[in-house]
Design an enzyme around this catalytic site. Structure first.
Site, PDB file in Angstrom:
ATOM      1  N   GLY A 148       0.821  -1.218   0.000  1.00  0.00           N
ATOM      2  CA  GLY A 148       0.000   0.000   0.000  1.00  0.00           C
ATOM      3  C   GLY A 148       0.846   1.255   0.000  1.00  0.00           C
ATOM      4  O   GLY A 148       0.882   1.993   0.986  1.00  0.00           O
ATOM      5  N   SER A 171       1.287   3.443  -3.240  1.00  0.00           N
ATOM      6  CA  SER A 171       0.764   4.467  -4.162  1.00  0.00           C
ATOM      7  C   SER A 171      -0.602   4.992  -3.726  1.00  0.00           C
ATOM      8  O   SER A 171      -1.396   4.271  -3.119  1.00  0.00           O
ATOM      9  CB  SER A 171       0.617   3.887  -5.563  1.00  0.00           C
ATOM     10  N   SER A 225      -1.867  -4.718  -6.146  1.00  0.00           N
ATOM     11  CA  SER A 225      -2.092  -6.056  -6.693  1.00  0.00           C
ATOM     12  C   SER A 225      -2.552  -6.949  -5.560  1.00  0.00           C
ATOM     13  O   SER A 225      -2.091  -6.822  -4.417  1.00  0.00           O
ATOM     14  CB  SER A 225      -0.795  -6.649  -7.252  1.00  0.00           C
ATOM     15  N   GLU A 245      12.166  -5.019  -4.409  1.00  0.00           N
ATOM     16  CA  GLU A 245      11.276  -5.195  -5.556  1.00  0.00           C
ATOM     17  C   GLU A 245      12.072  -5.161  -6.862  1.00  0.00           C
ATOM     18  O   GLU A 245      11.953  -6.054  -7.704  1.00  0.00           O
ATOM     19  CB  GLU A 245      10.214  -4.087  -5.556  1.00  0.00           C
ATOM     20  N   GLU A 296       8.972   9.344 -18.086  1.00  0.00           N
ATOM     21  CA  GLU A 296       9.474  10.690 -17.818  1.00  0.00           C
ATOM     22  C   GLU A 296      10.390  10.691 -16.591  1.00  0.00           C
ATOM     23  O   GLU A 296      11.418  11.377 -16.571  1.00  0.00           O
ATOM     24  CB  GLU A 296       8.303  11.673 -17.607  1.00  0.00           C
TER      25      GLU A 296
END
Lengths: 344, 383, 344, 383
Positions: free
Chosen positions: D127, D129, D161, D242, D366
């Site tokens: 958790g 974002s 997810s 990750e 970006e």
């Protein structure tokens, strides 16, 4: 996996980098006068001649990557040395794994300077593309400044004294190019991986050119101000340079891996060499074009350096088979490998 | 919406075309010439234009012109470009200085300069850009200091075409260092005595531009155009005339670049390669978009509008077509384009290298995109 | 030269724009239910049926550009109306300059709704590409919502009642697509410029889709904040949108010019139509992809609208010959025109 | 520089490969399955990993792991990806939560959670974002307010997810609104009772992500990981794990994307078109560059370095290859890819649409370019 540069490779890069610094400026000097050997030319030929030469042909166990690291550093500073051309010629002779006769001592210690004659007029230089006749090669660098040429033909590789050398007008005068006419070889050796090894020398120099162009562009972007800001703080300027740096890294990684694959006779060596040469040419031309753009108006003048990178990039991209030809070859080989009839 | 010429336009085009065909009869293809030869033909061409009465095409009749609208000059230039005519050596005089002096000059200034331009006796150059100013034209730092009866000017200019042929310069200088940057500028019709001129060699070997150094150059009060401190506004007029006169040229150059690479591929027998066909398809689309976009722009202008920010899209498309077509042509060359003594190879490389400037000169690619972002897409300023 | 929109054309754009606003949202609704006629569907079919129909076949002197202006406005708002498909079918019948029989009145006033059946399975839809057999057409929009189809075959154009309609699963459910089976035509008319005229209707809708995607992206760029700034103030975001706007303008200009060239039987009409269709498809797909990117994470969700533009762009790019096919045709025609044997 | 596996590495690869071949024997090609079916196989696969003792591959032995280095997990994941294995349903638990708790957790936290992860009993989600935070992760606005014995949490999370399968969440929340944005964050091992979960449908129809809404969710003090206000530092550890665990996956996915479009072209008989051959050549170069760059990155890591900003180049190359290969595949389709009931067409379109996210998730394109500009090219910050 030890996919990192060895201590020795780092030292080579450093040593050649220092020599390169002293030889800097020769690319510019050649715009207004005949080619002259840069400061480090003799030292390079004398002291680095064993890099990348397999033991079987007189080397001391140095890997091809060792050589490429040296050549890349020269490319970065646009050193107009004969060393890369000589090294490519030597590599062209190194390809035959069956060969057990060492290369001549005067070649290995740089007293006899060679250059490679591979590209045939109208055909990218590659053994299976070189026509049997006529015995003319083009895009031969430093032909008048070398003692002999190593030629590639459909039947193999041979050391030759050209029967005729015609100087051509090179877009990069610091890499004088000639057409050479050869007499038929009396004896040839199998090319084996020679053309692969030699093409990677060219690819490595292209990677250096790309790197030098990216660095020069970044320096300009860090210092030039417009609209009250350093222009590198505009993403419109910074992002294309990030793309150029990415393309250069991709090309260098491909080149290093291809060299390892060739040295270790991996089954994918061929496609990796094509990929390296294709990617390196693209990266160098793209980086040089962006370098011009970042320099604005000054970038399109002879006074600024960006065009020197562009000239060198074009010459190297053209040699040993043009980049666009190599790219197509990569595609064709990959497609062939996936065809159901082919072994996967 | 109608893309056809009106009968009047068509008649004008026919007149122009007829004259051009005749006047160009003995003029060789400029693309094959050395720079000296091209300059020679530019001078010859300028004389022929003056002799033919084409110099003041869009100037009012009372100033000795033909009194046609601003578009007429663009059409004339288009027809000339299609035929590969030389660039007239006093283009700045005819198409920039003259119209700007007509718009902003005093009677006395008009009397002093216009006849010389019409008769090909007074050549002009444009002193706007400076080594440090780049895309930010108004940041210019050449200073004009008040002295008795005029101004003493110090500074440097760059990208000046034809400086070595000109006797007069459209010169911007800062007369008030305290004012905001667009306000402190004055526009001078400067005589070029005392200018030091240094040719600037471009990466393709040509020297079409110069640097100019001004050390204590005196310019009299009579040569201030449009009032002290009003120079930026006058300069915008000149820039608008510049864009206007070239409005129909970009597409011609784009088409020529595409045609040249196609012709080369046909000659080389590689035009059937599907990757090449795809590339030509993409180039042709963009080249035609420049042509059509230019016609629409001219249409808008004629209908009383002003060319909008969309012209930045045309500039950007044009630069892309010419750069990509010229790169493709170099790379079609047998030896990758690097052997300049090959048949036509030097000219191809010269064009490729020259085209690198297209995303820099006349507003960089970055400036064009900023204009589109701000004025077409209404995005906030990013510079 | 009067290369500006007429007063009438501006009024058409405005009127259709208003109808489009009221029909907005139908593209989304179709994701979760069957296609339903948008608010303006009937009005469009009834009131705008004479746009672009030449006088010889029952029109009132309206130019093809008049019609394209209307269709572009529908594309911009993704209106899922049958009107563009009907109009393309009508245009397909309008191509024969020799034709002097007016089109049926119930077609022109929109009581009888048509759709065009042009693309054959495995071949881009174009008269010289459609195989003689079998009589199956694919990518036919609104086939079950139309009263008849206008089919294109190698011999010509004919109005047909399909003998079989197989609904296909469309990536854009608001444009239901079907395969239709036709019986052999008893009587055909010359296609003439019909397929050109009809293809431009599709190109115009693509230009509208591109425009709508650019507008939505710009709106997001004007409002979304990141790192303390509106993201549109980053050139890394703004410049790609400027490119999308440029591509869209190029496509629209090409489309308008091609329509004029077709209406006026100009010799370059064919290549211009191919250029318009190629450029419009590319512009719409590119703009929709950039629209997703500007929306960041939300852009890849069904909830946000960018994917609706992408779906529509793909369907329209595929119809009447894929964009990539048209681009290659442009290249081939240009090359053919420059060959020394061809008249220039 | 040596790209060959050492004997030890090779032996490990062989062991892993042997087990995978066996364990995957009855597992169908995931690309052909519906999302529900894929989730089913993810659960089955997770159970097999736990049963096979692969869950704590890089965890220290004292925590029940195999005690291998961090790279081992990457190699395992690489070998699994090459074989098209399902994604394990508790990847977050095994590869992120476990290692982070081992690095920053108290003995008590380790005892509470690690066994459940190893045995496939405690599923985790991430958790981090938030709907508003986007690329600026540290701008998160979920608040944790001090209450008796713990914290009351309010806010919303997104891109989670497996939220619907998880019982625990690696949760970042702001515990100090006054502190600078990177300082006021705390990392919680939050039980998910009271989380409201809403699946987020992606443009390709899958719902691999969720939104989570937290209204007055209570989390006890025992579930603070690494100290109050230290959450950003702990989160960086998780993000490093990750990246590390996926280090050798990107190239596999790139190669698979290229192979798929080549296979399709061969099947369709259009693989000899030279424009297609050129495109494959370009894709293949970039795909191989991702593979080789990944090996070099792993080499650097093993030699004691930390992955540098060059990883942004790999991410960028990878996204480009997969996006371009998947677009090409869709456009090779007979009907332009738009008829989803065609043979394999739906899967191709699903992959193309899914790939649009590759330039957004895990650091946008970006952001990657900004990192390269700032940290490789030493350009000033542009955001």
């Amino acid at each position: 996996m030890r996919a990192t540069f060895t201590q020795e490779q780092q030292e080579i890069a450093e040593a050649v980098g220092s020599l390169a610094e002293s030889g800097k400026g020769t690319a510019r000097a050649a715009l207004s006068g005949p080619w002259q050997a840069p400061a480090g030319d003799a030292a390079l030929l004398r002291d680095f001649g064993l890099l990348g030469v397999p033991e079987a042909v007189g080397g001391i166990g140095s890997s091809l990557i060792d050589l490429l690291v040296a050549v890349e550093a020269l490319g970065e500073h646009l050193v107009a040395s004969r060393f890369p051309a000589h090294a490519a010629a030597v590599q062209l002779m190194c390809g035959d794994r069956a060969r057990s006769v060492p290369l001549p001592a005067d070649v290995l210690d740089g007293r006899r300077v060679l250059t490679a004659a591979v590209d045939a007029p109208g055909a990218a230089g590659w053994a299976d593309r070189v026509p049997v006749d006529p015995l003319v090669r083009t895009l031969v660098p430093y032909a008048t400044q070398a003692d002999a040429v190593v030629a590639l033909g459909p039947a193999g590789v041979w050391l030759a004294d050209p029967i005729g050398v015609t100087a051509r007008e090179s877009v990069d005068p610091s890499v004088p190019l000639s057409d050479v006419a050869l007499s038929a070889a009396e004896q040839v050796t199998q090319p084996g991986a020679g053309v692969h090894r030699a093409a990677l020398v060219v690819a490595a120099e292209l990677c250096g050119v790309a790197q030098g162009a990216v660095e020069l562009a970044a320096e300009q972007a860090r210092t030039r101000r417009q609209f009250g800001r350093v222009i590198g703080s505009f993403q419109g300027v910074a992002f294309p340079l990030a793309e150029a740096a990415t393309a250069r890294k991709a090309a260098w990684d491909l080149t290093l891996y291809a060299a390892w694959a060739v040295d270790n006779a991996r089954p994918d060596a061929e496609i990796q060499v094509h990929a390296a040469k294709a990617a390196a040419g693209r990266a160098a031309i793209f980086a040089a074009e962006r370098c011009i753009q970042v320099h604005g108006g000054m970038g399109i003048t002879m006074e600024a350096d960006p065009h020197l990178f562009l000239r060198r990039a074009f010459v190297l991209d053209a040699r040993f088979g043009r980049g666009s030809w190599h790219r197509r070859r990569v595609g064709a080989l990959r497609i062939a490998a996936r065809r159901p009839t082919a072994p996967r | 919406m109608d893309f056809a010429d009106s009968d009047v336009d068509l008649a004008f085009r026919r007149t122009v075309g007829g004259w051009l065909d005749e006047a160009l009869r003995d003029v060789p293809d400029q693309e094959e010439l050395s720079q000296d030869e091209r300059e020679h033909w530019s001078r010859v061409w300028q004389d022929r234009l003056c002799a033919g009465g084409w110099a003041g095409l869009s100037w009012p009749v009372e100033h000795g012109g033909r009194g046609l609208d601003a578009l007429a000059q663009a059409v004339f230039n288009e027809e000339a470009a299609v035929r590969g005519a030389p660039y007239p050596l006093n283009g700045v005089g005819m198409m920039l200085a003259g119209p700007t002096i007509i718009a902003h000059g005093t009677d006395e200034q008009q009397a002093r300069h216009l006849p010389g331009i019409l008769h090909g006796e007074e050549y002009w150059c444009q002193g706007f850009s400076e080594p440090g100013s780049g895309s930010d034209l108004a940041s210019l730092r050449t200073t004009a200091t008040r002295v008795d009866g005029g101004w003493r000017i110090n500074g440097a200019k760059i990208w000046t075409s034809n400086a070595h042929n000109a006797s007069r310069c459209l010169l911007l200088a800062r007369t008030d260092a305290e004012a905001p940057k667009h306000r402190g500028i004055t526009y001078f019709l400067a005589p070029m005595d005392g200018f030091t001129i240094r040719p600037l060699e471009m990466i393709n070997g040509d020297t079409e531009f110069n640097e100019m150094f001004l050390d204590d150059v005196f310019v009299s009060d009579d040569d201030v155009l449009g009032g002290v401190g009003n120079g930026w506004r006058v300069a915008l007029t000149t820039l608008a005339f510049e864009r206007g006169s070239m409005a129909l040229n970009l597409w011609v150059w784009a088409r020529q670049a595409v045609d040249r690479v196609v012709d080369l591929a046909v000659e080389r027998g590689v035009a059937d390669d599907s990757a090449f066909v795809d590339a030509v398809g993409a180039l042709q689309c963009d080249a035609e978009a420049v042509r059509i976009g230019s016609m629409r722009m001219v249409g808008e202008t004629r209908a009383g509008g002003v060319p909008g920010p969309e012209t930045s899209a045309l500039k950007s498309l044009w630069a892309g077509v010419v750069q990509n077509a010229n790169r493709l042509a170099v790379q079609l060359d047998e030896a990758g384009g690097v052997l300049l003594d090959g048949d036509g190879a030097a000219a191809r490389m010269r064009r490729y290298l020259r085209a690198r400037a297209h995303t820099i000169e006349g507003g960089t690619e970055e400036v064009q995109k900023s204009i589109l972002a701000e004025r077409v897409l209404d995005l906030p300023r990013s510079r």
